[in-house]
Scaffold this motif. Structure first.
Motif, mmCIF file in Angstrom:
data_model
loop_
_atom_site.group_PDB
_atom_site.id
_atom_site.type_symbol
_atom_site.label_atom_id
_atom_site.label_comp_id
_atom_site.label_asym_id
_atom_site.label_seq_id
_atom_site.Cartn_x
_atom_site.Cartn_y
_atom_site.Cartn_z
ATOM 1 N N PHE A 21 36.863 51.328 22.645
ATOM 2 C CA PHE A 21 36.594 51.144 24.063
ATOM 3 C C PHE A 21 37.898 50.874 24.787
ATOM 4 O O PHE A 21 38.808 50.251 24.235
ATOM 5 C CB PHE A 21 35.691 49.911 24.290
ATOM 6 C CG PHE A 21 34.334 50.004 23.688
ATOM 7 C CD1 PHE A 21 33.257 50.435 24.447
ATOM 8 C CD2 PHE A 21 34.110 49.633 22.374
ATOM 9 C CE1 PHE A 21 31.982 50.489 23.896
ATOM 10 C CE2 PHE A 21 32.849 49.682 21.823
ATOM 11 C CZ PHE A 21 31.782 50.114 22.587
ATOM 12 N N GLU A 22 37.957 51.308 26.035
ATOM 13 C CA GLU A 22 39.092 50.989 26.909
ATOM 14 C C GLU A 22 38.517 50.464 28.211
ATOM 15 O O GLU A 22 37.542 51.010 28.736
ATOM 16 C CB GLU A 22 39.930 52.230 27.174
ATOM 17 C CG GLU A 22 41.080 51.967 28.096
ATOM 18 C CD GLU A 22 41.856 53.226 28.447
ATOM 19 O OE1 GLU A 22 42.830 53.105 29.205
ATOM 20 O OE2 GLU A 22 41.483 54.328 28.001
ATOM 21 N N GLY A 23 39.116 49.386 28.708
ATOM 22 C CA GLY A 23 38.605 48.801 29.929
ATOM 23 C C GLY A 23 39.702 48.385 30.879
ATOM 24 O O GLY A 23 40.884 48.612 30.620
ATOM 25 N N PRO A 24 39.322 47.758 31.981
ATOM 26 C CA PRO A 24 40.303 47.341 32.988
ATOM 27 C C PRO A 24 41.228 46.248 32.442
ATOM 28 O O PRO A 24 40.922 45.575 31.459
ATOM 29 C CB PRO A 24 39.438 46.817 34.132
ATOM 30 C CG PRO A 24 38.111 46.531 33.540
ATOM 31 C CD PRO A 24 37.961 47.409 32.346
ATOM 32 N N LYS A 25 42.338 46.101 33.128
ATOM 33 C CA LYS A 25 43.335 45.083 32.783
ATOM 34 C C LYS A 25 43.852 45.240 31.365
ATOM 35 O O LYS A 25 44.008 44.279 30.623
ATOM 36 C CB LYS A 25 42.781 43.674 33.014
ATOM 37 C CG LYS A 25 42.380 43.426 34.455
ATOM 38 C CD LYS A 25 41.856 42.031 34.635
ATOM 39 C CE LYS A 25 41.421 41.845 36.088
ATOM 40 N NZ LYS A 25 40.805 40.553 36.321
ATOM 41 N N LYS A 26 44.052 46.511 30.970
ATOM 42 C CA LYS A 26 44.620 46.839 29.658
ATOM 43 C C LYS A 26 43.799 46.279 28.503
ATOM 44 O O LYS A 26 44.334 45.774 27.526
ATOM 45 C CB LYS A 26 46.072 46.373 29.568
ATOM 46 C CG LYS A 26 46.966 47.020 30.595
ATOM 47 C CD LYS A 26 48.392 46.541 30.454
ATOM 48 C CE LYS A 26 49.249 47.158 31.548
ATOM 49 N NZ LYS A 26 50.609 46.699 31.494
ATOM 50 N N LEU A 27 42.481 46.396 28.603
ATOM 51 C CA LEU A 27 41.579 45.942 27.552
ATOM 52 C C LEU A 27 41.285 47.085 26.585
ATOM 53 O O LEU A 27 40.910 48.178 26.999
ATOM 54 C CB LEU A 27 40.258 45.451 28.166
ATOM 55 C CG LEU A 27 39.145 45.096 27.174
ATOM 56 C CD1 LEU A 27 39.537 43.902 26.302
ATOM 57 C CD2 LEU A 27 37.843 44.821 27.918
ATOM 58 N N TYR A 28 41.452 46.821 25.303
ATOM 59 C CA TYR A 28 41.142 47.783 24.244
ATOM 60 C C TYR A 28 40.361 47.053 23.165
ATOM 61 O O TYR A 28 40.724 45.943 22.761
ATOM 62 C CB TYR A 28 42.416 48.383 23.646
ATOM 63 C CG TYR A 28 43.262 49.066 24.675
ATOM 64 C CD1 TYR A 28 43.023 50.390 25.020
ATOM 65 C CD2 TYR A 28 44.286 48.385 25.322
ATOM 66 C CE1 TYR A 28 43.790 51.017 25.985
ATOM 67 C CE2 TYR A 28 45.061 49.009 26.287
ATOM 68 C CZ TYR A 28 44.807 50.322 26.610
ATOM 69 O OH TYR A 28 45.567 50.941 27.578
ATOM 70 N N ILE A 29 39.282 47.679 22.699
ATOM 71 C CA ILE A 29 38.450 47.090 21.651
ATOM 72 C C ILE A 29 38.185 48.165 20.604
ATOM 73 O O ILE A 29 37.843 49.297 20.933
ATOM 74 C CB ILE A 29 37.120 46.566 22.223
ATOM 75 C CG1 ILE A 29 37.399 45.453 23.241
ATOM 76 C CG2 ILE A 29 36.212 46.048 21.104
ATOM 77 C CD1 ILE A 29 36.181 44.987 24.008
ATOM 78 N N SER A 30 38.342 47.787 19.338
ATOM 79 C CA SER A 30 38.064 48.676 18.219
ATOM 80 C C SER A 30 37.052 47.997 17.305
ATOM 81 O O SER A 30 37.264 46.858 16.870
ATOM 82 C CB SER A 30 39.351 48.974 17.443
ATOM 83 O OG SER A 30 39.077 49.761 16.304
ATOM 84 N N ILE A 31 35.962 48.695 17.040
ATOM 85 C CA ILE A 31 34.894 48.156 16.197
ATOM 86 C C ILE A 31 34.713 49.067 14.993
ATOM 87 O O ILE A 31 34.437 50.258 15.144
ATOM 88 C CB ILE A 31 33.572 48.045 16.972
ATOM 89 C CG1 ILE A 31 33.746 47.116 18.177
ATOM 90 C CG2 ILE A 31 32.441 47.580 16.052
ATOM 91 C CD1 ILE A 31 32.567 47.087 19.119
ATOM 92 N N THR A 32 34.891 48.514 13.815
ATOM 93 C CA THR A 32 34.637 49.237 12.582
ATOM 94 C C THR A 32 33.306 48.752 12.042
ATOM 95 O O THR A 32 33.040 47.544 12.020
ATOM 96 C CB THR A 32 35.744 48.957 11.548
ATOM 97 O OG1 THR A 32 36.997 49.327 12.116
ATOM 98 C CG2 THR A 32 35.528 49.752 10.273
ATOM 99 N N GLY A 33 32.456 49.692 11.641
ATOM 100 C CA GLY A 33 31.149 49.276 11.153
ATOM 101 C C GLY A 33 30.428 50.364 10.400
ATOM 102 O O GLY A 33 30.974 51.437 10.142
ATOM 103 N N LYS A 34 29.185 50.062 10.084
ATOM 104 C CA LYS A 34 28.315 51.005 9.378
ATOM 105 C C LYS A 34 27.261 51.505 10.345
ATOM 106 O O LYS A 34 26.646 50.717 11.069
ATOM 107 C CB LYS A 34 27.617 50.320 8.199
ATOM 108 C CG LYS A 34 28.538 50.004 7.040
ATOM 109 C CD LYS A 34 28.380 51.031 5.951
ATOM 110 C CE LYS A 34 29.468 50.929 4.913
ATOM 111 N NZ LYS A 34 29.299 50.039 3.864
ATOM 112 N N ALA A 35 27.057 52.807 10.324
ATOM 113 C CA ALA A 35 26.053 53.423 11.194
ATOM 114 C C ALA A 35 24.769 53.667 10.413
ATOM 115 O O ALA A 35 24.801 53.973 9.215
ATOM 116 C CB ALA A 35 26.579 54.734 11.753
ATOM 117 N N ALA A 36 23.666 53.529 11.102
ATOM 118 C CA ALA A 36 22.352 53.861 10.548
ATOM 119 C C ALA A 36 21.657 54.776 11.541
ATOM 120 O O ALA A 36 21.843 54.645 12.758
ATOM 121 C CB ALA A 36 21.533 52.594 10.335
#
Length: 138
Positions: free
Chosen positions: A71-86
């Protein structure tokens, strides 16, 4: 590196709709595509996205459920989520995550033939915002 709670990162994610969902193909290549959470932003460690059974995404997840959301958001926000999909095909489970905006893509709503919901259960969440970075303990 300052770790945050899941709630703190979830509060930042409320403003984010589009994630890049990355899967691994049968040949080992990474494949990313934008996915919308359609306003389902009460993040608890699980993310939900709708697609069609025939989508390449479904095949990739069947072969290897390990995925990444970015994800990328305002104010230079970056989020990375590693997980398992079902892959969820039961309409009763899908109903809790359905919003009217999805009718644009799935004209018969939850009765659209071939509809599938992808659930991504987070295993690791990392974030960056300006000079701050950290990890959420799951």
């Amino acid at each position: 590196m300052a770790d945050k709670s899941l709630k703190e990162v979830a509060d930042k994610m409320k403003q984010l709709d589009i994630a890049m969902l990355t899967t691994q193909t049968a040949r080992g290549q990474l494949s990313s595509r934008p996915m919308s959470n359609n306003g389902d932003v009460e993040y608890t460690g699980n993310s939900y996205y709708f697609t069609f059974e025939s989508a390449r995404t479904v095949k990739d997840i069947d072969e290897n459920p390990q995925v990444n959301l970015s994800f990328e958001g305002p104010k230079k926000l970056y989020i990375s989520i590693t997980g398992k999909a079902a892959l969820i095909r039961e309409k009763a489970e899908m109903k809790d995550h359905w919003v009217k905006d999805l009718d644009v893509w799935f004209e018969n709503g939850l009765d659209t033939p071939g509809i599938v919901m992808i659930q991504v259960k987070a295993e690791r969440i990392k974030y960056w915002q300006g000079e701050e970075s950290g990890e959420v303990k799951i």
